[in-house]
Write an enzyme that holds these catalytic residues in place. Structure first.
Site, mmCIF file in Angstrom:
data_model
loop_
_atom_site.group_PDB
_atom_site.id
_atom_site.type_symbol
_atom_site.label_atom_id
_atom_site.label_comp_id
_atom_site.label_asym_id
_atom_site.label_seq_id
_atom_site.Cartn_x
_atom_site.Cartn_y
_atom_site.Cartn_z
ATOM 1 N N GLY A 125 0.598 -0.231 -8.737
ATOM 2 C CA GLY A 125 0.402 -1.364 -7.832
ATOM 3 C C GLY A 125 0.814 -2.739 -8.138
ATOM 4 N N ASP A 126 0.310 -3.613 -7.445
ATOM 5 C CA ASP A 126 0.835 -5.010 -7.629
ATOM 6 C C ASP A 126 -0.129 -5.802 -8.709
ATOM 7 O OD1 ASP A 126 -1.274 -4.841 -5.670
ATOM 8 O OD2 ASP A 126 -1.089 -7.135 -5.477
ATOM 9 N N THR A 139 -5.377 -9.002 -3.842
ATOM 10 C CA THR A 139 -6.001 -7.530 -3.402
ATOM 11 C C THR A 139 -5.602 -6.985 -2.186
ATOM 12 O OG1 THR A 139 -7.931 -6.291 -3.237
ATOM 13 C CG2 THR A 139 -8.204 -8.697 -2.575
ATOM 14 N N GLY A 195 -0.847 -2.945 -2.207
ATOM 15 C CA GLY A 195 -0.078 -3.131 -3.395
ATOM 16 C C GLY A 195 1.557 -3.141 -2.945
ATOM 17 N N THR A 247 -10.033 -3.884 -6.116
ATOM 18 C CA THR A 247 -9.440 -4.597 -7.260
ATOM 19 C C THR A 247 -10.379 -5.660 -7.745
ATOM 20 O OG1 THR A 247 -7.474 -4.492 -5.856
ATOM 21 C CG2 THR A 247 -7.277 -5.882 -8.035
#
Lengths: 311, 311
Positions: free
Chosen positions: A210-211, A231, A234, A180
């Site tokens: 993901g997050d 990062t 996630g 990320t």
């Protein structure tokens, strides 16, 4: 003059000095430095934190070393699907995209959504249509092709696993990497901003989100508290609503940035076996780079100090 | 025996007694009652809150009156794209989907993702592939076609606007409706769960994702605090990270559920011109149904009381 500051990251995970070549290490450091300098140029001249985090993230998105933009990993179907999120601490406005292909700089699309649409989160083909309408720069599949990522996909397919890795991965899956990129900044007007961008997981299946594109989870900015970019694994960050949890601990429990970050990343996240880290800056200019993994590509800059670190 | 409880909603907005026919009103009340009874059957027999919220939401998804499942509105392209989220307060595990077509009960797909995958959030075709793998019941386009929704799309297209509406809408856009369904429950084991499902916006463009499928924003459950399901102007709920904010006010600022909900929905959300409401239940069984719009289709049930309301 008011305090200003900037922090960036290029992913976290099992990054060890012992397995990193000196040439590659130098390239990472150069990439992180270029990103820092680009963001710093903006805020040191009185520009906005919002523009600064975009400049920093664009540099990382254009660098094939990092899993975002050009360097995005391949999905199970051999595509490069990208996610990104941006948030403006002044007014809590946000923009985000998930599963978008062919856009050179996903973070700029997230910014357009925030500033020029009534929406906060667009996905897939629809988001690509909006990008076209906004005349964002597109690139073809060839632009996003990198040999290293392609080989990672072939390895991942053989093992039958999806990987969050953006550099390399262990055959036994003991080593994890989370690809990320992100930036957070405080400008001289006292405004905070956060930006996060990713190419997701190697061998990603089922349109997994993901997050990273979830403002409040992987990305958050609020002038009352801090700007945060995450990062890591996630799904575990989603469990803890990590970015907003850090902000809430500051706003409601009056913790310092440092204490809030450490409680979430070093205690709560560790407790549920989640790994990764965050970069954060509060509204006083305090910078925090905390991770519970072996390494995190990271850097920070303010009037008194420039820092770049990997391990 | 420990206290148990259940609450449901079928969307919020400008719902007025003066513009509602008595027949339609009866149908809504019947639909809400059926949903309550289904969830109550589970928890009153010692079943889990997770199963109860699924049962309640499935009933609403199968009812064409509500904008979720069968009654989902049409996107700009004449499709029925659905979003859903579920969360287990015991362990903070969650599952969610965005932009999914052809699945009879999106909430059951979200549950499968939570329980049988390593992911938390799947989207589009990918999520549909996962549904097929899990052998979830699919339905063809005809199943999701409802004349009323189709006419709403034609009206919306003429006006050139996207609508969050699930019932009817004002030509001048002064009236807003947010079509979502949701359920929250506390079982006798002290476990909380929340579930939310929606067909999104009429004339939805650009693959817009609202707050409904975002665990931590439109849906949240945590045994430490409460289970919460939101309905309203999604982009504003995203701004405030509404569901987790209510939980954070309880956990970190020690507010009661009532005070936390009222601060977020009646103060902070109103301040930024966001409208809608939440249904919530805390770990002691206190139920809260709060909205700042004119109405919210809602109901609640515990050992001492059954309540159904619209305005």
């Amino acid at each position: 003059m008011k305090k200003i500051g900037l922090a960036i990251h290029g992913g976290a995970g099992t990054i060890r000095r012992s397995t990193m070549s000196r040439i590659l290490e130098k390239e990472y450091i150069k990439g992180l430095k270029n990103s820092l300098v680009a963001g710093w140029k903006v805020i040191s001249k009185g520009g906005s934190s919002l523009d600064a985090v975009c400049e920093s993230v664009v540099i990382l998105e254009n660098n094939p070393l990092f899993n975002a933009g050009k360097g995005s990993v391949f999905t199970n179907e051999g595509k490069n699907e990208m996610d990104a999120a941006i948030m403006d601490g002044r007014n809590l406005e946000s923009g985000a995209i998930a599963g978008v292909m062919g856009i050179k700089n996903p973070i700029l699309l997230a910014k357009e959504i925030m500033q020029k649409s009534e929406f906060a989160f667009l996905s897939g083909n629809g988001a690509e249509k909006f990008a076209k309408k906004m005349k964002l720069q597109s690139e073809n599949e060839k632009y996003f092709f990198t040999q290293k990522r392609w080989e990672q996909l072939q390895k991942a397919k053989k093992s039958g696993k999806a990987f969050l890795d953006h550099t390399d991965f262990d055959k036994n899956l003991k080593n994890k990497y989370y690809g990320t990129v992100g930036a957070v900044a405080l400008d001289q007007h006292g405004n905070l901003a956060a930006a996060t961008s990713t190419g997701g997981m190697t061998n990603k299946m089922f349109g997994r989100i993901g997050d990273s594109p979830l403002n409040g989870i992987g990305n958050y900015a609020n002038n009352k508290t801090a700007a945060i970019s995450c990062t890591g694994s996630g799904e575990y960050f989603i469990k803890l609503t990590v970015a907003f949890r850090i902000s809430a601990l500051m706003e409601y429990k009056k913790l310092s940035l440092k204490k809030a970050v450490e409680q979430v990343i070093l205690k709560e996240l560790v407790k549920i076996n989640g790994d990764g880290g965050v970069i954060a800056i509060d509204n006083k200019g305090n910078i925090n780079l905390t991770f519970n993994s072996e390494g995190m590509y990271r850097g920070s800059m303010n009037d008194s100090e420039t820092f770049i670190g990997i391990y």
